[in-house]
Write an enzyme that holds these catalytic residues in place. Sequence first.
Site, PDB file in Angstrom:
ATOM      1  N   ASP A  61      13.979  -1.219   1.707  1.00  0.00           N
ATOM      2  CA  ASP A  61      14.572  -1.536   3.011  1.00  0.00           C
ATOM      3  C   ASP A  61      15.601  -2.658   2.779  1.00  0.00           C
ATOM      4  O   ASP A  61      16.743  -2.380   2.402  1.00  0.00           O
ATOM      5  CB  ASP A  61      13.405  -1.941   3.922  1.00  0.00           C
ATOM      6  CG  ASP A  61      13.796  -2.103   5.373  1.00  0.00           C
ATOM      7  OD1 ASP A  61      14.981  -1.999   5.685  1.00  0.00           O
ATOM      8  OD2 ASP A  61      12.913  -2.358   6.206  1.00  0.00           O
ATOM      9  N   ASP A  99       7.442   3.403  -1.830  1.00  0.00           N
ATOM     10  CA  ASP A  99       7.765   4.445  -0.846  1.00  0.00           C
ATOM     11  C   ASP A  99       9.157   4.245  -0.260  1.00  0.00           C
ATOM     12  O   ASP A  99       9.882   5.197  -0.028  1.00  0.00           O
ATOM     13  CB  ASP A  99       6.710   4.493   0.274  1.00  0.00           C
ATOM     14  CG  ASP A  99       6.468   3.138   0.927  1.00  0.00           C
ATOM     15  OD1 ASP A  99       6.936   2.116   0.382  1.00  0.00           O
ATOM     16  OD2 ASP A  99       5.799   3.092   1.970  1.00  0.00           O
ATOM     17  N   LYS A 107      16.800   2.779   2.786  1.00  0.00           N
ATOM     18  CA  LYS A 107      17.596   2.572   4.010  1.00  0.00           C
ATOM     19  C   LYS A 107      18.759   1.666   3.620  1.00  0.00           C
ATOM     20  O   LYS A 107      18.665   0.440   3.730  1.00  0.00           O
ATOM     21  CB  LYS A 107      16.756   1.852   5.063  1.00  0.00           C
ATOM     22  CG  LYS A 107      15.815   2.716   5.855  1.00  0.00           C
ATOM     23  CD  LYS A 107      15.140   1.839   6.912  1.00  0.00           C
ATOM     24  CE  LYS A 107      14.152   2.626   7.723  1.00  0.00           C
ATOM     25  NZ  LYS A 107      13.398   1.747   8.644  1.00  0.00           N
ATOM     26  N   LYS A 129       0.808  -1.206   0.000  1.00  0.00           N
ATOM     27  CA  LYS A 129       0.000   0.000   0.000  1.00  0.00           C
ATOM     28  C   LYS A 129       0.852   1.272   0.000  1.00  0.00           C
ATOM     29  O   LYS A 129       0.396   2.335  -0.385  1.00  0.00           O
ATOM     30  CB  LYS A 129      -0.883   0.044   1.274  1.00  0.00           C
ATOM     31  CG  LYS A 129      -1.821  -1.105   1.445  1.00  0.00           C
ATOM     32  CD  LYS A 129      -2.708  -0.830   2.703  1.00  0.00           C
ATOM     33  CE  LYS A 129      -3.727  -1.915   2.915  1.00  0.00           C
ATOM     34  NZ  LYS A 129      -3.111  -3.180   3.427  1.00  0.00           N
ATOM     35  N   GLY A 130       2.071   1.139   0.494  1.00  0.00           N
ATOM     36  CA  GLY A 130       2.889   2.317   0.782  1.00  0.00           C
ATOM     37  C   GLY A 130       3.076   3.295  -0.361  1.00  0.00           C
ATOM     38  O   GLY A 130       3.261   4.488  -0.134  1.00  0.00           O
ATOM     39  N   ARG A 178      -0.413   6.930   7.333  1.00  0.00           N
ATOM     40  CA  ARG A 178      -0.068   7.022   5.901  1.00  0.00           C
ATOM     41  C   ARG A 178      -0.412   8.391   5.324  1.00  0.00           C
ATOM     42  O   ARG A 178       0.158   8.813   4.328  1.00  0.00           O
ATOM     43  CB  ARG A 178      -0.793   5.932   5.103  1.00  0.00           C
ATOM     44  CG  ARG A 178      -0.367   4.512   5.457  1.00  0.00           C
ATOM     45  CD  ARG A 178      -0.969   3.532   4.463  1.00  0.00           C
ATOM     46  NE  ARG A 178      -0.963   2.154   4.937  1.00  0.00           N
ATOM     47  CZ  ARG A 178       0.040   1.293   4.780  1.00  0.00           C
ATOM     48  NH1 ARG A 178       1.132   1.663   4.162  1.00  0.00           N
ATOM     49  NH2 ARG A 178      -0.050   0.056   5.229  1.00  0.00           N
ATOM     50  N   PHE A 222      12.511   4.086  12.649  1.00  0.00           N
ATOM     51  CA  PHE A 222      11.131   3.635  12.429  1.00  0.00           C
ATOM     52  C   PHE A 222      10.341   4.804  11.838  1.00  0.00           C
ATOM     53  O   PHE A 222       9.876   5.680  12.549  1.00  0.00           O
ATOM     54  CB  PHE A 222      10.536   3.201  13.765  1.00  0.00           C
ATOM     55  CG  PHE A 222       9.364   2.286  13.624  1.00  0.00           C
ATOM     56  CD1 PHE A 222       9.332   1.071  14.293  1.00  0.00           C
ATOM     57  CD2 PHE A 222       8.272   2.623  12.816  1.00  0.00           C
ATOM     58  CE1 PHE A 222       8.259   0.211  14.159  1.00  0.00           C
ATOM     59  CE2 PHE A 222       7.210   1.773  12.675  1.00  0.00           C
ATOM     60  CZ  PHE A 222       7.195   0.566  13.347  1.00  0.00           C
ATOM     61  N   VAL A 223      10.224   4.835  10.517  1.00  0.00           N
ATOM     62  CA  VAL A 223       9.608   5.997   9.879  1.00  0.00           C
ATOM     63  C   VAL A 223       8.153   5.750   9.456  1.00  0.00           C
ATOM     64  O   VAL A 223       7.778   4.636   9.097  1.00  0.00           O
ATOM     65  CB  VAL A 223      10.420   6.514   8.658  1.00  0.00           C
ATOM     66  CG1 VAL A 223      11.661   7.242   9.111  1.00  0.00           C
ATOM     67  CG2 VAL A 223      10.772   5.384   7.694  1.00  0.00           C
TER      68      VAL A 223
HETATM   69  C1  PRP Z   1       7.138  -1.859   2.718  1.00  0.00           C
HETATM   70  C2  PRP Z   1       7.433  -0.908   1.581  1.00  0.00           C
HETATM   71  C3  PRP Z   1       8.054  -1.776   0.539  1.00  0.00           C
HETATM   72  C4  PRP Z   1       8.725  -2.868   1.341  1.00  0.00           C
HETATM   73  C5  PRP Z   1      10.184  -2.604   1.402  1.00  0.00           C
HETATM   74  O1  PRP Z   1       5.911  -2.453   2.517  1.00  0.00           O
HETATM   75  O2  PRP Z   1       6.275  -0.266   1.125  1.00  0.00           O
HETATM   76  O3  PRP Z   1       7.093  -2.323  -0.348  1.00  0.00           O
HETATM   77  O4  PRP Z   1       8.176  -2.830   2.659  1.00  0.00           O
HETATM   78  O5  PRP Z   1      10.828  -3.556   2.197  1.00  0.00           O
HETATM   79  P1  PRP Z   1      11.979  -4.494   1.676  1.00  0.00           P
HETATM   80  O6  PRP Z   1      12.907  -3.666   0.874  1.00  0.00           O
HETATM   81  O7  PRP Z   1      12.598  -4.969   2.972  1.00  0.00           O
HETATM   82  O8  PRP Z   1      11.371  -5.620   0.924  1.00  0.00           O
HETATM   83  P2  PRP Z   1       5.134  -3.245   3.658  1.00  0.00           P
HETATM   84  O9  PRP Z   1       5.414  -4.704   3.529  1.00  0.00           O
HETATM   85  O10 PRP Z   1       5.440  -2.637   4.995  1.00  0.00           O
HETATM   86  O11 PRP Z   1       3.623  -3.048   3.271  1.00  0.00           O
HETATM   87  P3  PRP Z   1       2.781  -1.722   2.975  1.00  0.00           P
HETATM   88  O12 PRP Z   1       3.389  -1.061   1.766  1.00  0.00           O
HETATM   89  O13 PRP Z   1       1.425  -2.261   2.690  1.00  0.00           O
HETATM   90  O14 PRP Z   1       2.846  -0.848   4.190  1.00  0.00           O
END
Ligand code: PRP
Length: 178
Positions: free
Chosen positions: A103, A100, A131, A43-44, A165, A152-153
């Site tokens: 990580d 978004d 990150k 969703k991000g 969000r 933790f952002v």
């Molecule tokens: C977050 C973000 C990326 C992913 C990055 O999504 O939006 O899609 O994690 O992490 P990575 O590089 O470690 O794979 P999340 O799984 O938190 O779901 P969301 O977008 O629905 O909040």
Amino acid sequence: MYSGQVKKVLISENDIQSKIKEIAAEINKEYAGKQPILIGILKGAFVFLADLSRELTVPHSVDFMDVSSYGEDVKTSGIVKIEKDIDRSVAGEDVILVDDIIDTGLTMTYISDYLQNHKPASVRICSLLSKPSRRVVEVKSDFLGFEIPDEFVIGYGLGHKGLYRNLKYIAILDEKYY
Ligand code: PRP
């Protein structure tokens, strides 16, 4: 809104919007004469993609994917389940994956590899945040907004327990609300 839950604003609304204009200008230049498809990772990505799309002058279409992890192992295995796939094939198209944050890099790597099955003309990666200290697999971010420390952002698409969000800035969440 979310009074007391924000420990510190990390990136202001103004800084985000200026950066999006810069990224959009790069994309407009590099895709001149083309018609890319932006694929947002839910969703991000929804807030960033909405703003980025409206700064683009190059004609483009938009689609979304949603993935979830299989159990607790995703951060080490990178195995994800596709909850929502793209609506149509991107064979021969110029794809820009939009998220978004990068990580560990596992989500982007998985989706980028998966899309290669469609034989797109190109796949490039656009992320507002990264990150680098958390990286498990190397990801080449073609269009990147900001590198941030391992905090933790929340905000600007990034949620926690379903909230935050809609914040117009990126902030560090107070530990009490983890
Ligand atoms: C977050 C973000 C990326 C992913 C990055 O999504 O939006 O899609 O994690 O992490 P990575 O590089 O470690 O794979 P999340 O799984 O938190 O779901 P969301 O977008 O629905 O909040």
